[in-house]
Write a protein that holds these residues in place. Structure first.
Motif, PDB file in Angstrom:
ATOM      1  N   TYR A   1      -6.527 -14.803  16.956  1.00 43.02           N
ATOM      2  CA  TYR A   1      -7.058 -13.532  17.434  1.00 43.02           C
ATOM      3  C   TYR A   1      -8.476 -13.231  16.953  1.00 43.02           C
ATOM      4  CZ  TYR A   1      -2.245 -12.858  18.879  1.00 43.02           C
ATOM      5  OH  TYR A   1      -1.018 -13.018  19.470  1.00 43.02           O
ATOM      6  N   GLY A   2      -9.133 -14.190  16.367  1.00 44.88           N
ATOM      7  CA  GLY A   2     -10.520 -14.000  15.957  1.00 44.88           C
ATOM      8  C   GLY A   2     -10.684 -12.971  14.858  1.00 44.88           C
ATOM      9  N   ILE A   3      -9.771 -12.955  13.899  1.00 42.33           N
ATOM     10  CA  ILE A   3      -9.796 -11.970  12.817  1.00 42.33           C
ATOM     11  C   ILE A   3     -10.709 -12.457  11.700  1.00 42.33           C
ATOM     12  CG2 ILE A   3      -8.371 -10.829  11.064  1.00 42.33           C
ATOM     13  CD1 ILE A   3      -6.057 -10.981  13.125  1.00 42.33           C
ATOM     14  N   GLU A   4     -11.591 -11.580  11.239  1.00 39.82           N
ATOM     15  CA  GLU A   4     -12.630 -11.964  10.291  1.00 39.82           C
ATOM     16  C   GLU A   4     -12.097 -12.365   8.925  1.00 39.82           C
ATOM     17  OE1 GLU A   4     -15.230  -8.651   9.943  1.00 39.82           O
ATOM     18  OE2 GLU A   4     -15.900  -8.713  12.038  1.00 39.82           O
ATOM     19  N   ARG A   5     -11.142 -11.616   8.419  1.00 35.05           N
ATOM     20  CA  ARG A   5     -10.774 -11.786   7.016  1.00 35.05           C
ATOM     21  C   ARG A   5      -9.276 -11.991   6.838  1.00 35.05           C
ATOM     22  NH1 ARG A   5     -12.733  -8.250   1.756  1.00 35.05           N
ATOM     23  NH2 ARG A   5     -11.776  -9.645   0.218  1.00 35.05           N
ATOM     24  N   VAL A   6      -8.928 -12.983   6.023  1.00 36.09           N
ATOM     25  CA  VAL A   6      -7.552 -13.226   5.620  1.00 36.09           C
ATOM     26  C   VAL A   6      -7.433 -12.892   4.138  1.00 36.09           C
ATOM     27  CG1 VAL A   6      -5.774 -14.972   5.242  1.00 36.09           C
ATOM     28  CG2 VAL A   6      -7.110 -14.985   7.365  1.00 36.09           C
ATOM     29  N   TYR A   7      -6.529 -11.985   3.812  1.00 35.83           N
ATOM     30  CA  TYR A   7      -6.353 -11.559   2.425  1.00 35.83           C
ATOM     31  C   TYR A   7      -5.302 -12.430   1.745  1.00 35.83           C
ATOM     32  CZ  TYR A   7      -8.821  -7.364   4.016  1.00 35.83           C
ATOM     33  OH  TYR A   7      -9.730  -6.508   4.551  1.00 35.83           O
ATOM     34  N   THR A   8      -5.483 -12.631   0.453  1.00 32.90           N
ATOM     35  CA  THR A   8      -4.538 -13.465  -0.302  1.00 32.90           C
ATOM     36  C   THR A   8      -3.501 -12.644  -1.054  1.00 32.90           C
ATOM     37  OG1 THR A   8      -6.063 -13.536  -2.197  1.00 32.90           O
ATOM     38  CG2 THR A   8      -6.245 -15.306  -0.565  1.00 32.90           C
ATOM     39  N   SER A   9      -3.672 -11.311  -1.074  1.00 34.76           N
ATOM     40  CA  SER A   9      -2.699 -10.438  -1.737  1.00 34.76           C
ATOM     41  C   SER A   9      -2.786  -9.039  -1.146  1.00 34.76           C
ATOM     42  CB  SER A   9      -2.960 -10.375  -3.245  1.00 34.76           C
ATOM     43  OG  SER A   9      -4.159  -9.665  -3.504  1.00 34.76           O
ATOM     44  N   VAL A  10      -1.721  -8.278  -1.339  1.00 35.91           N
ATOM     45  CA  VAL A  10      -1.730  -6.878  -0.907  1.00 35.91           C
ATOM     46  C   VAL A  10      -2.768  -6.096  -1.699  1.00 35.91           C
ATOM     47  CG1 VAL A  10      -0.373  -4.752  -0.813  1.00 35.91           C
ATOM     48  CG2 VAL A  10       0.662  -6.917  -0.139  1.00 35.91           C
ATOM     49  N   ASP A  11      -2.900  -6.398  -2.990  1.00 30.54           N
ATOM     50  CA  ASP A  11      -3.889  -5.703  -3.820  1.00 30.54           C
ATOM     51  C   ASP A  11      -5.297  -5.892  -3.268  1.00 30.54           C
ATOM     52  OD1 ASP A  11      -1.912  -4.813  -5.512  1.00 30.54           O
ATOM     53  OD2 ASP A  11      -2.233  -6.370  -7.024  1.00 30.54           O
ATOM     54  N   GLU A  12      -5.571  -7.069  -2.731  1.00 31.48           N
ATOM     55  CA  GLU A  12      -6.885  -7.339  -2.158  1.00 31.48           C
ATOM     56  C   GLU A  12      -7.130  -6.470  -0.918  1.00 31.48           C
ATOM     57  OE1 GLU A  12      -9.552 -11.229  -0.735  1.00 31.48           O
ATOM     58  OE2 GLU A  12      -7.420 -11.448  -1.225  1.00 31.48           O
ATOM     59  N   VAL A  13      -6.096  -6.279  -0.126  1.00 31.36           N
ATOM     60  CA  VAL A  13      -6.211  -5.387   1.035  1.00 31.36           C
ATOM     61  C   VAL A  13      -6.555  -3.977   0.577  1.00 31.36           C
ATOM     62  CG1 VAL A  13      -4.988  -4.339   2.978  1.00 31.36           C
ATOM     63  CG2 VAL A  13      -4.557  -6.730   2.392  1.00 31.36           C
ATOM     64  N   MET A  14      -5.794  -3.484  -0.383  1.00 31.29           N
ATOM     65  CA  MET A  14      -5.955  -2.099  -0.819  1.00 31.29           C
ATOM     66  C   MET A  14      -7.283  -1.860  -1.517  1.00 31.29           C
ATOM     67  SD  MET A  14      -3.264  -1.164   0.536  1.00 31.29           S
ATOM     68  CE  MET A  14      -1.673  -1.808   1.041  1.00 31.29           C
ATOM     69  N   ALA A  15      -7.864  -2.892  -2.096  1.00 35.27           N
ATOM     70  CA  ALA A  15      -9.134  -2.742  -2.806  1.00 35.27           C
ATOM     71  C   ALA A  15     -10.344  -2.844  -1.888  1.00 35.27           C
ATOM     72  CB  ALA A  15      -9.237  -3.803  -3.907  1.00 35.27           C
ATOM     73  N   ASP A  16     -10.125  -3.216  -0.631  1.00 33.06           N
ATOM     74  CA  ASP A  16     -11.238  -3.405   0.299  1.00 33.06           C
ATOM     75  C   ASP A  16     -11.723  -2.043   0.800  1.00 33.06           C
ATOM     76  OD1 ASP A  16     -13.022  -4.034   2.308  1.00 33.06           O
ATOM     77  OD2 ASP A  16     -11.772  -5.591   3.201  1.00 33.06           O
ATOM     78  N   PRO A  17     -12.959  -1.650   0.470  1.00 34.54           N
ATOM     79  CA  PRO A  17     -13.446  -0.333   0.887  1.00 34.54           C
ATOM     80  C   PRO A  17     -13.700  -0.216   2.385  1.00 34.54           C
ATOM     81  CG  PRO A  17     -15.211  -1.594  -0.136  1.00 34.54           C
ATOM     82  CD  PRO A  17     -13.955  -2.390  -0.324  1.00 34.54           C
ATOM     83  N   ASP A  18     -13.735  -1.342   3.089  1.00 35.03           N
ATOM     84  CA  ASP A  18     -14.015  -1.325   4.524  1.00 35.03           C
ATOM     85  C   ASP A  18     -12.766  -1.132   5.379  1.00 35.03           C
ATOM     86  OD1 ASP A  18     -16.760  -1.698   4.169  1.00 35.03           O
ATOM     87  OD2 ASP A  18     -16.542  -3.872   4.072  1.00 35.03           O
ATOM     88  N   VAL A  19     -11.581  -1.077   4.768  1.00 34.48           N
ATOM     89  CA  VAL A  19     -10.334  -0.886   5.510  1.00 34.48           C
ATOM     90  C   VAL A  19     -10.073   0.597   5.695  1.00 34.48           C
ATOM     91  CG1 VAL A  19      -7.835  -1.212   5.484  1.00 34.48           C
ATOM     92  CG2 VAL A  19      -9.336  -3.050   4.684  1.00 34.48           C
ATOM     93  N   ASP A  20      -9.920   1.024   6.950  1.00 39.39           N
ATOM     94  CA  ASP A  20      -9.613   2.426   7.249  1.00 39.39           C
ATOM     95  C   ASP A  20      -8.117   2.657   7.419  1.00 39.39           C
ATOM     96  OD1 ASP A  20     -12.380   3.268   7.456  1.00 39.39           O
ATOM     97  OD2 ASP A  20     -12.447   2.251   9.394  1.00 39.39           O
ATOM     98  N   VAL A  21      -7.447   1.753   8.165  1.00 42.77           N
ATOM     99  CA  VAL A  21      -6.033   1.925   8.494  1.00 42.77           C
ATOM    100  C   VAL A  21      -5.265   0.649   8.172  1.00 42.77           C
ATOM    101  CG1 VAL A  21      -4.351   2.522  10.280  1.00 42.77           C
ATOM    102  CG2 VAL A  21      -6.679   3.422  10.428  1.00 42.77           C
ATOM    103  N   VAL A  22      -4.136   0.797   7.487  1.00 45.02           N
ATOM    104  CA  VAL A  22      -3.233  -0.323   7.230  1.00 45.02           C
ATOM    105  C   VAL A  22      -2.066  -0.214   8.206  1.00 45.02           C
ATOM    106  CG1 VAL A  22      -1.684  -1.421   5.575  1.00 45.02           C
ATOM    107  CG2 VAL A  22      -3.877  -0.478   4.808  1.00 45.02           C
ATOM    108  N   TYR A  23      -1.880  -1.262   9.001  1.00 43.34           N
ATOM    109  CA  TYR A  23      -0.766  -1.345   9.947  1.00 43.34           C
ATOM    110  C   TYR A  23       0.335  -2.165   9.295  1.00 43.34           C
ATOM    111  CZ  TYR A  23       1.851  -3.148  13.988  1.00 43.34           C
ATOM    112  OH  TYR A  23       2.841  -3.526  14.867  1.00 43.34           O
ATOM    113  N   ILE A  24       1.526  -1.588   9.160  1.00 50.74           N
ATOM    114  CA  ILE A  24       2.619  -2.241   8.441  1.00 50.74           C
ATOM    115  C   ILE A  24       3.643  -2.756   9.443  1.00 50.74           C
ATOM    116  CG2 ILE A  24       4.470  -1.918   6.749  1.00 50.74           C
ATOM    117  CD1 ILE A  24       2.676   0.226   5.458  1.00 50.74           C
ATOM    118  N   ALA A  25       3.795  -4.073   9.486  1.00 43.37           N
ATOM    119  CA  ALA A  25       4.701  -4.738  10.427  1.00 43.37           C
ATOM    120  C   ALA A  25       5.586  -5.713   9.670  1.00 43.37           C
ATOM    121  CB  ALA A  25       3.900  -5.458  11.513  1.00 43.37           C
ATOM    122  N   THR A  26       6.203  -5.226   8.605  1.00 43.41           N
ATOM    123  CA  THR A  26       7.061  -6.009   7.726  1.00 43.41           C
ATOM    124  C   THR A  26       8.494  -5.500   7.856  1.00 43.41           C
ATOM    125  OG1 THR A  26       6.557  -4.477   5.917  1.00 43.41           O
ATOM    126  CG2 THR A  26       5.160  -6.446   6.116  1.00 43.41           C
TER     127      THR A  26
END
Length: 346
Positions: free
Chosen positions: A68-93
């Motif tokens: 899907y041409g996604i720019e960034r792959v995170y290696t941990s949930v903590d890395e997602v949460m620490a990213d200041p450029d993330v506005d919305v987290v979509y949870i599909a777990t």
């Protein structure tokens, strides 16, 4: 380049006005399963894509990001949460992980859209909605019934008196699945059972057309060997005397059908989780009106649009959360009537 959506639909200027009525945000997905693929395809229909993705399976998320041409792959949930450029987290777990991830995202200052069922019980949802309110963030339930333009229009017309007074709502949903104790449908550790998987649609539809939340409820179930609900039947009544009847099964086919009986006729619809058409048969004239609003193929786009509108302060989008809470309360009360709890649930 993002992959073109498999179920591509032409998006008109009128569609875009609804979908892009608020500023676009940067979305990241937690989970790369089937519904996350559908969401990625929905975004692609608008020329958008997830800004990032995370999965506990590295190979899976790498394939997802490349597709899907996604720019960034995170290696941990903590890395997602620490990213200041993330506005919305979509949870599909899986269902039983939702509360943990929602809490982490809200604590990190991120808005959240969570797949159905948003939590496993109403206590979890109450806690998380309070946290979102305290943080000034949006926590949105992605159940499509709450977002489809058809149901918003039917509700508007019902409140305007076009269909008369609602007396009875009947909703069916049947979906056959071979029993597998480890599958998400039957594994209690994953929040399995008909209630959280398909019941959320039926309860959301009843709540949409009721004047208030039901206060009386009778619930029966047939359990699977793992203890989760294989099939169930629920009857309910609110303070206005409106009756609702829901039947759900994972062991037999049923049409996804609803009938809303009023004192002047009845509304009817099929395949209702993502419906874009309903009919109203009026008495005594015996006339049939077809009501078509929105597009089935844009179901997930409407969810994204409502989240972004809620973040922008649109009150109609924010009010969706009230119905989401009512639905979770009804599902929790139904399940507790069977004296069934998921592992670790109080």
């Amino acid at each position: 380049m993002t992959q073109q959506a498999a179920n591509h639909v032409e998006i008109s200027s009128e569609d875009l006005a609804i979908l892009n009525r608020a500023p676009q945000l940067r979305w990241v997905t937690l989970g790369c399963g089937l519904i996350a693929h559908e969401m990625a395809e929905a975004l692609a229909q608008q020329g958008r894509c997830f800004a990032g993705a995370f999965s506990r399976t590295p190979a899976k998320v790498q394939e997802f990001a490349q597709r899907y041409g996604i720019e960034r792959v995170y290696t941990s949930v903590d890395e997602v949460m620490a990213d200041p450029d993330v506005d919305v987290v979509y949870i599909a777990t899986p269902h039983t992980t939702h509360a943990f991830y929602i809490r982490a995202a809200l604590m990190a200052g991120k808005h959240v859209m969570c797949e159905k069922a948003i939590t496993i019980n109403v206590s979890e949802l109450d806690e998380l909605q309070a946290l979102a309110a305290d943080k000034g963030l949006v926590l949105m339930d992605s159940c499509t019934i709450l977002h489809m333009p058809l149901y918003k229009e039917l509700r508007r017309r019902l409140e305007a008196g076009d269909f008369g007074r609602v007396h009875l709502v009947q909703v069916n949903f049947g979906s056959f699945h071979e029993f597998d104790a480890q599958s998400r449908f039957f594994n209690p550790v994953l929040g399995g059972g008909a209630m959280l998987d398909i019941g959320v649609y039926a309860f959301s539809l009843v709540r949409t057309f009721f004047s208030s939340i039901p206060t009386e409820l009778v619930s029966l179930e047939n359990p699977a060997p793992t203890g989760v609900d294989d099939e169930c039947a629920i009857a309910m009544r609110n303070a206005e005397g409106q009756l609702g009847v829901i039947t759900l099964t994972l062991q037999a086919k049923q049409p996804k059908r609803y009938v809303i009986a009023t004192d002047t006729g009845y509304l009817e619809g099929m395949e209702y989780p993502r419906a874009d058409v309903a009919t109203f048969r009026k008495w005594p004239e015996n006339t049939v009106e077809t009501i078509a609003v929105g597009k089935r193929a844009l179901a997930l786009n409407y969810v994204v649009a409502d989240v972004e509108a809620a973040v922008a302060g649109e009150q109609d989008a924010i009010r969706i959360n009230t119905w989401s809470r009512d639905v979770m309360k009804l599902m929790t009360d139904s399940r507790y009537a069977w004296d069934f709890r998921f592992p670790g649930e109080e």
